[in-house]
Design an enzyme around this catalytic site. Structure first.
Site, PDB file in Angstrom:
ATOM      1  N   HIS A 121       0.520  -1.067  -0.370  1.00 17.42           N
ATOM      2  CA  HIS A 121      -0.075   0.286   0.015  1.00 17.42           C
ATOM      3  C   HIS A 121       0.719   1.211  -0.141  1.00 17.42           C
ATOM      4  CE1 HIS A 121      -2.894   3.340   1.725  1.00 17.42           C
ATOM      5  NE2 HIS A 121      -3.678   2.907   1.053  1.00 17.42           N
ATOM      6  N   HIS A 145      -8.134   7.812  -4.569  1.00 19.50           N
ATOM      7  CA  HIS A 145      -8.260   6.516  -4.400  1.00 19.50           C
ATOM      8  C   HIS A 145      -9.308   6.595  -5.992  1.00 19.50           C
ATOM      9  CE1 HIS A 145      -6.274   6.845  -0.603  1.00 19.50           C
ATOM     10  NE2 HIS A 145      -5.519   5.578  -1.385  1.00 19.50           N
ATOM     11  N   ARG A 223       5.792  19.802   0.080  1.00 17.92           N
ATOM     12  CA  ARG A 223       5.650  18.002  -0.516  1.00 17.92           C
ATOM     13  C   ARG A 223       5.012  17.408   0.778  1.00 17.92           C
ATOM     14  NH1 ARG A 223       4.293  14.204  -2.234  1.00 17.92           N
ATOM     15  NH2 ARG A 223       5.195  12.874  -4.023  1.00 17.92           N
ATOM     16  N   CYS A 268      13.251  18.429  -5.080  1.00 13.35           N
ATOM     17  CA  CYS A 268      12.082  17.283  -5.156  1.00 13.35           C
ATOM     18  C   CYS A 268      12.509  16.378  -7.036  1.00 13.35           C
ATOM     19  CB  CYS A 268      10.922  17.560  -5.557  1.00 13.35           C
ATOM     20  SG  CYS A 268       9.617  16.142  -5.676  1.00 13.35           S
ATOM     21  N   TYR A 403      10.924   6.582  -6.578  1.00 17.00           N
ATOM     22  CA  TYR A 403      11.743   7.577  -6.823  1.00 17.00           C
ATOM     23  C   TYR A 403      13.123   6.558  -7.610  1.00 17.00           C
ATOM     24  CZ  TYR A 403       9.486  10.516  -3.822  1.00 17.00           C
ATOM     25  OH  TYR A 403       8.443  11.522  -3.915  1.00 17.00           O
TER      26      TYR A 403
END
Length: 685
Positions: A121, A145, A223, A268, A403
């Site tokens: 999850h 979702h 973020r 980021c 990432y």
């Protein structure tokens, strides 16, 4: 005391026969104390690997998609399968709640066993908040979702239906209300450009981003993957390879260790993702402009000093290069860095409690966060609660399944185990301000300049806000005649002045040595002036390497452009010609029937001390995740003949409507295209 859920394995470095251990989940996130053991084996097979990989991308992908209606996402099945059992709500609540080794959830009239979903999850164990009850009230808050893709994955875990006697006239169980976990999030500056509200993800407008060497705390980009945790005492646990733990309070850290400062830029991995989307192809994730990057001076204790105090004997670790330092946040996020980076004398990894001379704000990790200079900001974990030394990198999806970057051809077929996690960042740069014509005389950093870098003057005169609408970045008066009917010139003036500003940055502590600027789409180049902020007594740089960004400035003259006369749209074509509107009510082209607008493209690229430079095109580095969008940054500007204000004619230079540095219209088209692709494939890829 609540026991830990052994959901992540850590192998001992000193005794490989020792059972694997794991950082604990944050029990404060759960509605009541959690006491459980490892889930037993269940007969229901785990989902296919491809489905798990798809699921792990869901959160970042869906943040870019429009929300679907309830009718589009409903899992209500009016004809339950006779092969599946029926369950009463009381049984689900009492036997399969957060503390159960076999947690279940419901959605509409269906029942799902999510036991084997927990490790995959994207939100980690936060889903346990809904265990024993309905997902629906949580999905009303976590609206990302609401997607057919999530429904498809969830159906893998269907085990039965709610008993009809527990359903209302609408075929659903009674509605329940829950506390919004975002209700106590901090108040943010209204100037921030928000991509998502829950969780909050936002970047500063360009005129605020690099107005100073240090980005002010309220303008530092935000973020988040979840809500901001409530404040607590801030105890930090350090777990060594042999399982020994050492605990520290924030007060103890401040009292017992030398306070250090480090000037570091956090960026980021998705910074400038919108550029890659517009210039290369569809990408999954938040469509950041150029503002998912900020610079600050951080204050705290060096991580290497803390680890030494905790008892880590590095000279005894022969395999140090294969070890990792895990960082676990209080909101369930976790990530890791190689141990050599964590313990490097010159690596400057900091456990920070201060930011820009102030207490660390809640949005940025109060009371304690990690700052890993030179690395992707995803490793600088906020709200730090635990550090674990392990012989493997963190097993969280943010480390193993998020990432990372892939080849242009890999699309949705990524081999997650093959690609390394992003650590040090590549070189990048961006344009954040543009001035043309008369405006150049008033730029604050130009000789005799008078406009502060945050000031904005509208009405056809001058503005430097590259993230508002519409964008006029310059004004050039034209000669007037006695009859007041002087036609527009055929070309823009010779030696039309222009001024640009922006930032450049490279990871790994590599210093920016050159910034190249082109005013004609890359045909010719010149070098920008690098601002030596570190020599300014007001903005000293701290640390052993060049961890902060480099601001740059440039002034030059634009190439001469042909300037066809303005032709108004015929009324019958006004609506269909919206794509030809210049932002000031005048049409400039329509399917070849009207003259095309003449524009030029401004480009910036940077080079660091290792002679790393940016790639020319995003197409060559395209990846469906949209990570590391570091190609040359381009901004198109166009001149337009206008009467201006007060009857004074001239040229207005503009960039059209922009969002960050991505054209808003194009961004909306990309988003609509992604939605169409999701609906056609059913998996959001």
């Amino acid at each position: 005391m609540a026991t830990r859920i052994p959901r992540i394995a850590i192998t001992s470095l000193l005794n490989h026969s020792r059972p694997r251990r794991a950082p604990p989940i944050n029990l404060r996130l759960l509605p009541r104390p959690l006491h459980t053991t490892s889930p037993p084996h269940h007969p229901k097979p785990p989902p296919k690997a491809s489905h798990l990989a798809s699921l792990l991308l869901t959160t970042s992908l869906l943040l870019t998609l429009p929300l679907l209606s309830k009718s589009e996402t409903s899992s209500l099945d009016p004809s339950p399968s006779p092969s599946l059992p029926l369950y009463h709500l009381s049984e689900i609540h009492q036997s399969h709640g957060p503390s159960s080794p076999e947690p279940w959830v419901t959605l509409n009239n269906k029942v799902y066993n999510i036991t084997s979903w927990l490790p995959a999850h994207p939100g980690g164990d936060v889903i346990l908040r809904a265990a024993g009850g309905s997902l629906e009230p949580y999905w009303e808050i976590f609206t990302i979702h609401n997607s057919p893709h999530v429904q498809e994955i969830l159906e893998e875990y269907l085990i039965g239906y709610i008993h009809p006697s527990d359903l209302g006239p609408d075929g659903k169980p009674p509605a329940t209300s829950i506390e919004d976990p975002f209700v106590n999030d901090p108040v943010r500056d209204k100037r921030l450009i928000t991509h998502t509200y829950k969780p909050r993800n936002a970047e500063p407008p360009n005129q605020e981003l690099d107005k100073g060497f240090y980005t002010e705390n309220g303008m530092f980009y935000v973020r988040h993957h979840m809500w901001v945790p409530e404040e607590d005492g801030g105890e930090l646990v350090v777990e060594l390879p042999d399982g020994e733990e050492r605990r520290y309070t924030i007060g103890e850290l401040k009292k017992r260790f030398k306070t250090e400062r480090v000037t570091a830029t956090l960026q980021c991995s998705g910074n400038r993702r919108n550029d890659m989307t517009r210039h290369a192809g569809k990408t999954n994730g938040l469509q950041w402009g150029v503002g998912a990057i900020s610079n600050a001076v951080w204050e705290g204790v060096k991580l290497k000093d803390l680890l030494k105090d905790a008892g880590l004997e590095l000279e005894q670790q022969e395999n140090e290069k294969d070890m990792h330092a895990w960082f676990v946040g209080r909101e369930a996020y976790s990530a890791s860095i190689p141990l050599p980076k964590a313990t490097d004398q010159n690596g400057d990894v900091l456990l920070a409690w201060g930011m820009n001379g102030e207490t660390l704000p809640r949005d940025h990790g109060f009371p304690l966060r990690v700052v890993v200079p030179g690395n992707v900001a995803a490793r600088s974990v906020k709200w730090l609660s635990r550090i674990v030394i392990s012989d493997e990198e963190a097993t969280s999806q943010w480390q193993r399944r998020d990432y990372k970057s892939f080849g242009p051809n890999e699309g949705g077929k990524e081999d997650w185990d093959k690609a390394p996690s992003i650590q040090e960042m590549p070189v990048t740069s961006a344009i954040t301000g543009v001035w043309v014509g008369e405006c150049v005389k008033k730029v604050s950093w130009m000789p005799g300049g008078g406009i502060g870098s945050g000031e904005r003057v509208n009405g056809g005169r001058r503005t430097i806000d590259m993230a508002a609408t519409p964008q006029k970045v310059g004004f050039t008066p034209k000669p007037t005649s006695s009859d007041g009917n002087t036609p527009c010139p055929e070309t823009t003036p010779d030696n039309e002045p222009i001024a640009l500003q922006g930032y450049a940055y490279s990871g790994g502590g590599r210093k920016i040595t050159r910034v190249d600027v082109s005013l004609d789409g890359g045909a010719t180049w010149d070098q920008a002036q690098l601002v030596d902020d570190c020599s300014n007594p007001a903005t000293p740089c701290y640390g052993n390497k060049s961890w902060g960004w480099t601001r740059w400035r440039y002034n030059g003259t634009l190439p001469v452009l042909s300037l066809p006369p303005t032709v108004p749209l015929p009324p019958a074509l006004a609506k269909v010609g919206q794509d030809c509107e210049d932002g000031f009510g005048r049409s400039v082209s329509l399917m070849g029937q009207l003259p095309k607008k003449q524009c030029t493209t401004l480009i910036v690229k940077a080079t660091d001390e290792s002679y790393n430079t940016q790639p020319e095109s995003h197409k060559g580095i395209y990846n469906v995740r949209g990570n590391l969008a570091t190609a040359w940054h381009r901004v198109k500007i166009c001149p337009e003949c206008t009467k201006g204000n007060g009857g004074k004619g001239g040229l207005v230079w503009n960039t059209g409507e922009t969002y960050g540095c991505g054209f808003r219209k194009e961004a909306e088209e990309v988003r609509e295209g992604m939605r169409a692709a999701s609906e056609s494939t059913g998996n959001g890829k």
